[in-house]
Design a protein around this motif. Structure first.
Motif, mmCIF file in Angstrom:
data_model
loop_
_atom_site.group_PDB
_atom_site.id
_atom_site.type_symbol
_atom_site.label_atom_id
_atom_site.label_comp_id
_atom_site.label_asym_id
_atom_site.label_seq_id
_atom_site.Cartn_x
_atom_site.Cartn_y
_atom_site.Cartn_z
ATOM 1 N N ASN A 134 -27.981 -32.497 9.517
ATOM 2 C CA ASN A 134 -28.674 -31.979 10.921
ATOM 3 C C ASN A 134 -29.693 -30.506 10.516
ATOM 4 O O ASN A 134 -29.932 -29.826 11.285
ATOM 5 C CB ASN A 134 -27.692 -31.496 11.839
ATOM 6 C CG ASN A 134 -26.682 -30.521 10.934
ATOM 7 O OD1 ASN A 134 -26.773 -30.214 10.121
ATOM 8 N ND2 ASN A 134 -25.535 -30.028 12.002
ATOM 9 N N GLY A 135 -29.657 -30.414 9.064
ATOM 10 C CA GLY A 135 -30.626 -29.230 8.489
ATOM 11 C C GLY A 135 -29.673 -28.015 8.043
ATOM 12 O O GLY A 135 -30.247 -27.359 7.287
ATOM 13 N N ALA A 136 -28.520 -27.927 8.825
ATOM 14 C CA ALA A 136 -27.678 -26.973 8.314
ATOM 15 C C ALA A 136 -27.522 -26.836 6.662
ATOM 16 O O ALA A 136 -26.843 -27.935 6.341
ATOM 17 C CB ALA A 136 -26.523 -26.673 9.211
ATOM 18 N N PRO A 137 -27.330 -25.569 6.199
ATOM 19 C CA PRO A 137 -26.862 -25.534 4.910
ATOM 20 C C PRO A 137 -25.293 -25.826 4.583
ATOM 21 O O PRO A 137 -24.599 -25.384 5.523
ATOM 22 C CB PRO A 137 -27.119 -24.213 4.303
ATOM 23 C CG PRO A 137 -27.312 -23.393 5.604
ATOM 24 C CD PRO A 137 -27.661 -24.084 6.785
ATOM 25 N N LEU A 138 -24.973 -26.327 3.617
ATOM 26 C CA LEU A 138 -23.486 -26.558 3.291
ATOM 27 C C LEU A 138 -22.908 -25.289 2.663
ATOM 28 O O LEU A 138 -23.465 -25.000 1.504
ATOM 29 C CB LEU A 138 -23.131 -27.829 2.467
ATOM 30 C CG LEU A 138 -21.878 -28.274 2.585
ATOM 31 C CD1 LEU A 138 -21.620 -29.859 2.228
ATOM 32 C CD2 LEU A 138 -21.090 -27.512 1.139
ATOM 33 N N THR A 139 -22.109 -24.698 3.167
ATOM 34 C CA THR A 139 -21.444 -23.570 2.613
ATOM 35 C C THR A 139 -19.879 -23.743 2.055
ATOM 36 O O THR A 139 -19.184 -24.448 2.427
ATOM 37 C CB THR A 139 -21.569 -22.256 3.464
ATOM 38 O OG1 THR A 139 -20.817 -22.390 4.683
ATOM 39 C CG2 THR A 139 -22.927 -22.296 4.068
ATOM 40 N N ALA A 140 -19.553 -22.428 1.469
ATOM 41 C CA ALA A 140 -18.066 -22.544 0.885
ATOM 42 C C ALA A 140 -17.341 -22.528 2.193
ATOM 43 O O ALA A 140 -16.086 -23.056 2.336
ATOM 44 C CB ALA A 140 -17.934 -21.398 0.205
ATOM 45 N N GLN A 141 -17.792 -21.915 3.332
ATOM 46 C CA GLN A 141 -17.149 -21.967 4.623
ATOM 47 C C GLN A 141 -16.815 -23.108 5.212
ATOM 48 O O GLN A 141 -15.528 -23.479 5.613
ATOM 49 C CB GLN A 141 -17.641 -20.875 5.709
ATOM 50 C CG GLN A 141 -16.945 -20.883 7.052
ATOM 51 C CD GLN A 141 -15.853 -20.352 6.752
ATOM 52 O OE1 GLN A 141 -15.346 -19.423 5.806
ATOM 53 N NE2 GLN A 141 -14.585 -20.727 7.524
ATOM 54 N N ASP A 142 -17.589 -24.056 5.043
ATOM 55 C CA ASP A 142 -17.325 -25.803 5.405
ATOM 56 C C ASP A 142 -16.542 -26.295 4.475
ATOM 57 O O ASP A 142 -15.884 -27.123 5.018
ATOM 58 C CB ASP A 142 -18.970 -26.513 5.555
ATOM 59 C CG ASP A 142 -20.023 -25.659 6.455
ATOM 60 O OD1 ASP A 142 -19.612 -25.714 7.520
ATOM 61 O OD2 ASP A 142 -21.008 -25.487 6.126
ATOM 62 N N VAL A 143 -16.401 -25.909 3.200
ATOM 63 C CA VAL A 143 -15.491 -26.419 2.394
ATOM 64 C C VAL A 143 -14.087 -26.081 2.870
ATOM 65 O O VAL A 143 -13.052 -27.013 2.836
ATOM 66 C CB VAL A 143 -15.846 -26.116 0.950
ATOM 67 C CG1 VAL A 143 -14.896 -26.807 -0.280
ATOM 68 C CG2 VAL A 143 -17.175 -26.653 0.433
ATOM 69 N N ALA A 144 -13.965 -24.755 2.764
ATOM 70 C CA ALA A 144 -12.533 -24.322 3.407
ATOM 71 C C ALA A 144 -12.070 -24.931 4.780
ATOM 72 O O ALA A 144 -11.077 -25.240 4.839
ATOM 73 C CB ALA A 144 -12.619 -22.688 3.588
#
Lengths: 306, 506
Positions: free
Chosen positions: B111-121
């Protein structure tokens, strides 16, 4: 008429209740579903928690009571696998797929049988009759799943004419329907032929001959309408019962119908789907029988409300 | 009048139905012809056992979808080696209880949003907070997950656990905002991932369709569209490939010889060991000499060549060669019929019947032929085996729920994460296949977790030697996984049995 229909409806409810009871009790005897629903290294706590969530820690009679109560409110319970989806919705999705196959199969059987018998009756050829019946009997003595496999091997694998599985292509229905149709062909053929031969010996036929009517008129307009009743009766009952028999054929052709859904759900211990599937199959069977009775009455005044 | 028309009507109806069925269209096979990138159809054996939310479902069928639509921190390559994916590197504390993963900074979701450490957590924490989820079972050592900065995540464990990176191969990373908004079932219907494919459609029990993700951060996928079509019947799958209705499908060892013409064989060594489990708590099997005699009496070579058409290798231990923890220095136990008879005589075994339970037509191809061969081999040394076949779910339920198999049973264990840890936990540290419940073997399992590298292999070697001394489980063979594929398909089978349709690894 109202009493007749009312009595039949009551019978239908009793039949469906019996089927539900059997499906429910046998399902519960097969054990709790958590072992199938959770991965193999899930802890005993996880399994117990899931079984409790699904109500399997309570007595079977309480579970059954709850289930029946839900049925009365139109709640068929959600699938254990597709959590959040009603089991009846899953069944409803597959039913048309199975009906499509069943109806096309039945159409094949009827078209082949009527065609063959009418030619036999019109020509009056004994050789033709015994040939048709022999071919039909040979085909009927081959199990459907095996005949289906033979079709796949020749028409799909060898010749590459037809898709071997699924129902995504419009032509996919041909081979499974042909398997069903040719399998039932001899039954309808024999029935219609017997029936027409019997009618052919009746007085009104002799009268028609005496009137100087042509052979075609006698066979098509006089004999056929009177001989058709037993065939329609059988077709109706078969239509109700065919869902059970479809399981094997659906498997051979990976036809994503109700049979595959129910079998898969049995293996996965997805009991609500099994129960909803059984309810629908039983209801169809009852409905087909009822329809046959009503249609008989319409077609033949002699059986009306007998 | 109505009466006269009835038969004509019936015939007409029948004809109309038939014609409708025959009339429309003429396209038959599924694969696309002129497009630049082909679309392919895969014959899947099963579908996910739950709603296909990667944070809830952990079925083998499910992972085949998730690995194509989502990325994980690390990824196993086709041979089972751990490779970086979203994470570029990872380090652990001295005592193996803290693991720090560094992420790529150029990954976006579809969807274009960046994948961040927050998504991983978020993805890990969601699983941790849901004990009813499948992936939770792999999270036992995990205590908490912390975001250190935009591209750094810290995992704190509750115990030293050297194989922790293998766990990160199976956890799909989902976008926190989308998942929170849709909820588990909503997300399963419209999943957003960062993988080489995006979700297209799903029909339960029929098919699951994914499409190439044109904006994938890594190397672009080689197929425009991939359809996972559920086909339970093995013959139907084989015929599907032979008739070009399918492009790839799993087949049984005895179907390999039927591959002709348009189809070719793709095969690989699998990650599972097929073994005989033994309930050693009672009956003749309580005597280690009887268990040893049983293993010595079974000619594993004959099983492999005779029953499995050579489509397997004799197992030397309870871990398959491609799985981490496999000790190459251990050799297969030799068949020794004379010694087996001696041991049985010493143990005073006098032909008491021993049941051998197995699943018919289940997870183990040719299971009936295997158990019959074993029965025959054991009869030769005087062991009476009664076969007890059942369907796979009943069998699974008895092994993995009630744990009430009495006697011998034919089973298999193939760890998706290609690490031996869940296997030895299950076999030797009180799991469902561990009837002996030996504290000694449980201690040996714990020891494997506190060391890494060569030392870990040695610790596994100790555990496997313990099993050879005690004969708690009898390894039989490591099967090959065989697939029928259409010629020239840009796809290679993986040791973990999952389907990945990304760019082929060089």
């Amino acid at each position: 008429m109202t009493r007749f229909v009312g009595r039949r409806l009551l019978q239908a409810l009793v039949t469906i209740f019996a089927v539900v009871l059997i499906a429910f009790v046998f399902g519960r005897l097969a054990g709790s579903p958590a072992a199938q629903l959770l991965p193999e290294n899930a802890t005993q706590e996880q399994r117990d928690a899931l079984n409790a969530e699904l109500g399997f820690d309570r007595p079977v009679i309480v579970q059954f009571g709850d289930y029946l109560g839900g049925l009365l409110r139109g709640d068929f319970q959600n699938s254990y696998r597709e959590t959040g989806t009603s089991s009846m919705a899953l069944v409803a999705e597959r039913l048309p797929v199975s009906l499509h196959l069943g109806l096309v199969g039945l159409a094949f059987a009827l078209v082949l049988a009527f065609g063959a018998v009418l030619i036999v009756q019109y020509t009056g050829s004994r050789i033709l009759r015994s040939t048709v019946l022999s071919v039909g009997s040979v085909r009927a003595s081959i199990p459907d799943f095996f005949f289906g496999l033979l079709l796949v091997l020749t028409l799909s694998v060898h010749l590459g004419w037809l898709p071997s599985l699924g129902n995504s292509a419009p032509l996919s229905v041909l081979m499974p329907a042909l398997t069903i149709g040719t399998g039932q062909f001899v039954v309808y053929t024999r029935l219609l032929d017997n029936s027409m031969s019997l009618e052919g010996a009746s007085d009104y036929v002799r009268t028609a001959r005496a009137r100087g009517e042509g052979r075609a008129f006698i066979v098509f307009r006089e004999v056929l309408p009177n001989a058709i009743l037993p065939v329609l009766t059988l077709a109706g009952i078969n239509l109700g019962a065919f869902l059970g028999g479809l399981v094997l054929i659906e498997n051979v052709f990976a036809w994503p119908g109700l049979g595959q859904l129910i079998v898969g759900s049995v293996y996965a211990r997805d009991f609500p789907v099994v129960q909803s599937g059984m309810i629908v199959v039983a209801a169809l069977f009852v409905a087909a029988n009822l329809l046959v009775d009503l249609v008989q009455g319409v077609l033949d005044p002699r059986v009306r409300l007998a | 009048m109505a009466r006269r028309h009835a038969p004509v009507l019936a015939l007409g109806l029948a004809l109309a139905l038939t014609l409708t069925a025959c009339g429309s269209g003429s396209d038959t096979a599924a694969s696309g012809g002129e497009q630049e990138l082909p679309s392919i159809t895969l014959g899947a054996v099963t579908e996910p056992t739950a709603v296909p939310d990667p944070l809830v479902d952990g079925s083998l069928a499910g992972y085949s979808y998730y690995y194509n639509v989502f990325d994980s921190l690390t990824r196993l390559d086709a041979s089972g080696e751990l490779q970086p994916l979203l994470a570029t590197e990872w380090t652990s504390s001295e005592d193996l209880t803290e693991w720090t993963f560094t992420l790529r900074d150029d990954v976006t979701f579809s969807n274009g949003a960046p994948l961040t450490a927050q998504d991983v957590a978020f993805s890990y924490t969601t699983i941790l907070e849901n004990p009813a989820s499948d992936p939770y079972t792999y999270m036992r050592p995990l205590e908490s997950v912390e975001v250190v900065d935009e591209t750094t995540v810290l995992f704190r464990l509750n115990t030293p656990f050297s194989p922790f990176p293998s766990i990160t191969t199976s956890v799909s990373i989902v976008p926190e905002d989308v998942y929170t908004e849709l909820g588990s079932e909503g997300f399963a219907d419209a999943p957003i991932g960062s993988g080489p494919y995006t979700f297209a459609s799903r029909t339960p029990g029929v098919e699951y369709v994914i499409e190439r993700n044109p904006d994938y951060w890594g190397e672009s996928a080689p197929f425009e569209q991939v359809t996972f079509q559920t086909i339970a019947d093995a013959d139907a799958r084989l015929n599907g490939v032979l008739s070009s209705s399918l492009d790839v499908a799993l087949i049984a060892p005895n179907q390999v010889d039927s591959l002709t013409g348009a189809a070719t064989l793709a095969n690989t060594e699998s990650n599972g060991v097929t073994f005989l489990g033994a309930n050693s708590t009672s009956g003749p099997l309580a005597d280690v000499r009887v268990r040893e005699a049983i293993e010595l009496a079974i000619d594993k070579d004959a099983l492999v060549t005779g029953v499995l058409s050579g489509r397997a290798a004799v197992a030397t231990q309870m871990i398959a060669p491609p799985v981490a923890g496999f000790d190459p220095s251990i050799e297969a136990s030799e068949t020794d019929v004379d010694r087996a008879e001696e041991l049985l005589a010493e143990a005073g075994y006098a032909g008491e019947p021993i049941t051998l339970s197995y699943a018919i037509g289940g997870r183990i191809p040719l299971s009936e032929e295997i158990v019959q061969a074993v029965q025959g081999m054991l009869a030769d040394v005087g062991v009476t085996v009664t076969l007890e076949g059942m369907d796979q779910s009943t069998f699974s339920s008895r092994v993995y729920d009630k744990k009430d198999i009495g006697g011998l049973y034919l089973n298999t264990y193939a760890p998706s994460q290609m690490d031996g840890d869940p296997v030895v936990e299950d076999f030797f540290a009180g799991g469902y296949n561990d009837y002996a419940m030996s504290p000694e073997s449980a201690a040996l399992v714990q020891a494997t977790r506190e060391v890494a590298g060569e030392e870990r292999i040695a610790a596994y070697g100790d555990l496997m030697t313990f099993n050879i001394d005690n004969r708690q489980m009898i390894p039989l063979y490591v099967p090959e996984t065989n697939y029928a594929t259409t010629d020239g398909l840009a796809w290679a089978p993986r040791a973990d049995g999952l389907f990945l349709f990304g760019a082929l690894e060089k």
